[in-house]
Design an enzyme around this catalytic site. Structure first.
Site, PDB file in Angstrom:
ATOM      1  N   GLU A 429      -5.922 -21.898 -14.203  1.00  0.00           N
ATOM      2  CA  GLU A 429      -6.144 -21.077 -13.023  1.00  0.00           C
ATOM      3  C   GLU A 429      -7.318 -21.632 -12.206  1.00  0.00           C
ATOM      4  OE1 GLU A 429      -8.247 -17.689 -14.081  1.00  0.00           O
ATOM      5  OE2 GLU A 429      -8.418 -16.928 -12.048  1.00  0.00           O
ATOM      6  N   ASP A 502      -9.577 -17.840 -17.394  1.00  0.00           N
ATOM      7  CA  ASP A 502     -10.857 -17.252 -17.767  1.00  0.00           C
ATOM      8  C   ASP A 502     -10.645 -16.000 -18.601  1.00  0.00           C
ATOM      9  OD1 ASP A 502     -12.339 -19.121 -16.479  1.00  0.00           O
ATOM     10  OD2 ASP A 502     -12.353 -18.032 -14.560  1.00  0.00           O
ATOM     11  N   ASP A 504     -11.813 -13.265 -18.173  1.00  0.00           N
ATOM     12  CA  ASP A 504     -12.168 -12.049 -17.425  1.00  0.00           C
ATOM     13  C   ASP A 504     -10.896 -11.374 -16.926  1.00  0.00           C
ATOM     14  OD1 ASP A 504     -11.231 -13.648 -15.441  1.00  0.00           O
ATOM     15  OD2 ASP A 504     -13.172 -13.991 -14.475  1.00  0.00           O
ATOM     16  N   ASP A 506      -9.526 -11.110 -13.991  1.00  0.00           N
ATOM     17  CA  ASP A 506      -8.666 -11.936 -13.140  1.00  0.00           C
ATOM     18  C   ASP A 506      -7.835 -12.889 -13.984  1.00  0.00           C
ATOM     19  OD1 ASP A 506      -9.314 -10.847 -10.792  1.00  0.00           O
ATOM     20  OD2 ASP A 506     -10.511 -12.553 -10.020  1.00  0.00           O
TER      21      ASP A 506
END
Ligand code: 0RA
Length: 640
Positions: A429, A502, A504, A506
């Site tokens: 990503e 990641d 996180d 997102d």
């Protein structure tokens, strides 16, 4: 006198001699080939089954004798009557075996008088007698055993009283006449199969099969009847039902019918149907009735419970996909159609089956709501898959029409090795992470595809719509394994595909979107165990000028212990994103097969995951997050 024709007021029978049978055997048994020859066995066997169906027998034994050309069928029924018929002055057994019966069987038991014989003409034992060079009937009845022998349908001797005997029953031995049949060898497999089916269709009936040609003996006996049959078919076909108990329905009034079926994960639709125990390989009105009833019941259920899916129209084929079942009906005067006479043609049967199944199935669905939900879900998946399949093939033909060669996406940094087994594709990503990954990777074996734009939420969209999304289209092209029904893991350009995002929200979001797409449209890759999630570190630990990366809390503690220096205060930050990592560090923590951690994505229960995806996508983003976390935990941890 070549024909004997008698009218008898008490029994209303038209009796006729057997000469016409020997003159034109085809008229009575369809032909003198193998099918006609076996028809003789069915005629005799069906008489015994009739006796069992009417509640007078529960055991039948069929013996194929060593020569392979003669058969004995015996049952423990009432025994063919041996008393002298008042008008003909002959034993009933002789009349039964030596005359053609236009008026059916001499059965005044008052029980349902079905003729099981779905045979071409259902004329029974006398036809077999006429076409046999030898037939011996043995009857146990009224405390004695009786016997009579025939040759080409004519008595060889009068009925003999053999002696006292316990119990009752009928035994018929016959040897087909080689003057009639060019070949008189029976096929053991053909007989065996018919007997086994009969034991399912007539629950509780014990059928013993003695194959003296192959020295084999088997007993077929199923208290659960066609439900046991269905179970066996499901096992044999390796078809996993999506609900525990099949739908089971039987009805005695009007016409007798019995059925059971399950929706399975298989994409095949399979209905084994029988009329009076005779297989109807080409279906007919009974099958049509069942299909119509099921469609109406399902549609009505979906409508009443407002389960109509958005974006797809359910078609009959979606509702029927994966349905595997058995249908058995009993019809008094079955009319068979078609070249092989294996399609039922009685029009009244269709509406009777339809009219009976529809309310019964609807009621079953309504009283088993969670089962119904599973079935409806399965149907909606079928509809989506069908649309995806159509879209995919349209897409593929368009592609091959424009450029025959595979056109790899420009931003793919492919690996140099041409050995698939040792190569892998990372879907990364973001641009900066993609850049680090490109620099940090093992160029020989690791390819990187950075995803830049927004990944589409593919749930509920048609495949053609989905493929308009550049990121998805690039992914599909890079993998090279096809999409939708075309998807074939063997064609994948890499050994595995690894999603790297990641840690996180997102990152979770994008991983979820990608997994959703792969789950829906490239599921074989997951099933083949070739889809993975990479696990980037959770913490960054700075101690003085040194930076360490911790995979998890335990790792963090270990680092602190190992590298702590008295005067320096370690600085711990949660890992912020792949972009902040130097290529070398990304290699060490996430890409290097020796040190990295990977999770393999698995589907534990395809329908359960399907429901999860349906429920979570497009709703609460935290729920999506939970989904991916749960998935990650479910996945098997691997040292690759
Ligand atoms: C006529 C009348 C009755 C039984 C049968 C025939 C009969 C025929 C076959 C053929 C094979 N097995 C059979 N078992 C019985 C009824 C006799 C009565 O009412 O007791």
């Amino acid at each position: 006198m070549s024909r004997m024709s008698t009218y008898n007021a008490s029994s209303i029978q038209v009796l006729e001699g057997l000469e016409p049978v020997r003159k034109r055997p085809g008229m009575y048994i369809g032909g003198t080939g193998s099918a006609g020859l076996h028809h003789l066995v069915w005629e005799i066997f069906d008489n015994s089954v009739d006796e069992a169906m009417n509640g007078h027998a529960d055991q039948i034994e069929v013996i194929l004798h060593k020569d392979g050309t003669s058969v004995t069928v015996s049952d423990n029924g009432r025994g063919i009557p041996v008393d002298k018929h008042p008008t003909h002055k002959k034993p009933a057994v002789e009349i039964i075996l030596c005359t053609l019966h236009a008026g059916g069987k001499f059965d005044n038991s008052g029980q349902g008088n079905y003729k099981t014989s779905g045979g071409l003409h259902g004329v029974g034992a006398s036809v077999v007698n006429a076409l046999s060079k030898k037939l011996v009937v043995t009857v146990k009845r009224d405390g004695y055993e009786w016997q009579m022998e025939f040759k080409q349908g004519k008595p060889v001797s009068p009925l003999k009283k053999l002696g006292p005997s316990r119990g009752t029953g009928t035994t018929i031995f016959f040897h087909p006449d080689p003057q009639i049949f060019p070949r008189t060898e029976f096929n053991p497999q053909t007989i065996r199969e018919r007997l086994e089916v009969a034991s399912y269709i007539h629950k509780g009936l014990k059928v013993t099969w003695v194959d003296e040609v192959n020295n084999k003996k088997e007993v077929f006996h199923h208290e659960d009847g066609i439900v046991a049959f269905l179970k066996q078919i499901l096992t044999e076909k390796n078809a996993k039902p999506v609900h525990d108990q099949p739908f089971i329905f039987s009805k005695e009034n009007g016409i007798r019918m019995e059925m059971c079926f399950s929706w399975t994960e298989s994409t095949e639709e399979l209905l084994k149907s029988y009329v009076n125990g005779i297989p109807t390989g080409n279906g007919g009105t009974h099958e049509n009735g069942l299909r119509a009833g099921v469609l109406k019941a399902i549609r009505n259920y979906i409508e009443t419970h407002e389960l109509t899916p958005r974006g797809v129209t359910l078609q009959a084929e979606d509702i029927r996909e994966g349905v595997i079942g058995v249908l058995s009906v009993f019809v008094e005067d079955p009319q068979f159609q078609g070249q092989t006479k294996d399609r039922l043609n009685n029009t009244e049967v269709q509406s009777m089956v339809d009219g009976a199944v529809r309310p019964a199935l609807e009621q079953w669905l309504n009283s088993n709501r969670s089962v119904a939900e599973t079935i409806v879900n399965r149907i909606i998946i079928a509809a989506r898959a069908r649309e995806a399949s159509r879209a995919a093939s349209a897409n593929i033909s368009r592609k091959t029409a424009t450029n025959g060669r595979l056109n790899l996406p420009g931003k793919l940094a492919d690996c140099s090795s041409s050995h698939r087994e040792e190569s892998e594709l990372f879907i990364v990503e973001g641009d900066s992470a993609g850049g680090s990954a490109k620099q940090g990777r093992d160029r020989d074996k690791q390819a990187i595809l950075p995803l830049r734009g927004k990944v589409l939420n593919t749930e509920g969209s048609s495949l053609s719509k989905i493929l308009e999304n550049k990121e998805i289209a690039d992914l599909v092209t890079a993998l090279g394994c096809g999409v939708g029904p075309e998807c074939d893991p063997d064609k994948m350009r890499y050994q595995r595909v690894i999603l790297l995002a990641d840690a996180d929200s997102d990152g979770h979001h994008i991983t979820t979107l990608l997994l959703t797409f792969i789950f829906r449209h490239m599921r074989p890759l997951i099933e083949a165990g070739r889809v993975y999630l990479a696990l980037p570190p959770l913490y960054r630990v700075d101690i003085g000028k040194e930076t360490y990366w911790a995979a998890d809390d335990a790792d963090k503690e270990r680092i602190l212990k190992q590298h702590a220096r008295g005067n320096v205060r370690p600085e711990i930050t949660r890992f912020k994103g792949l972009g902040e990592m130097m290529p070398k560090v990304l290699w060490e923590t996430t890409l290097n097969p020796r040190t990295r951690r990977l999770l393999r994505v698995e589907i534990s229960d395809p329908l359960a995951s399907d429901r999860v995806i349906n429920e979570l996508m497009g709703k609460d983003p935290s729920a999506r997050f939970r989904f991916i976390m749960e998935r990650a935990e479910e996945a098997e941890e691997l040292d690759v």
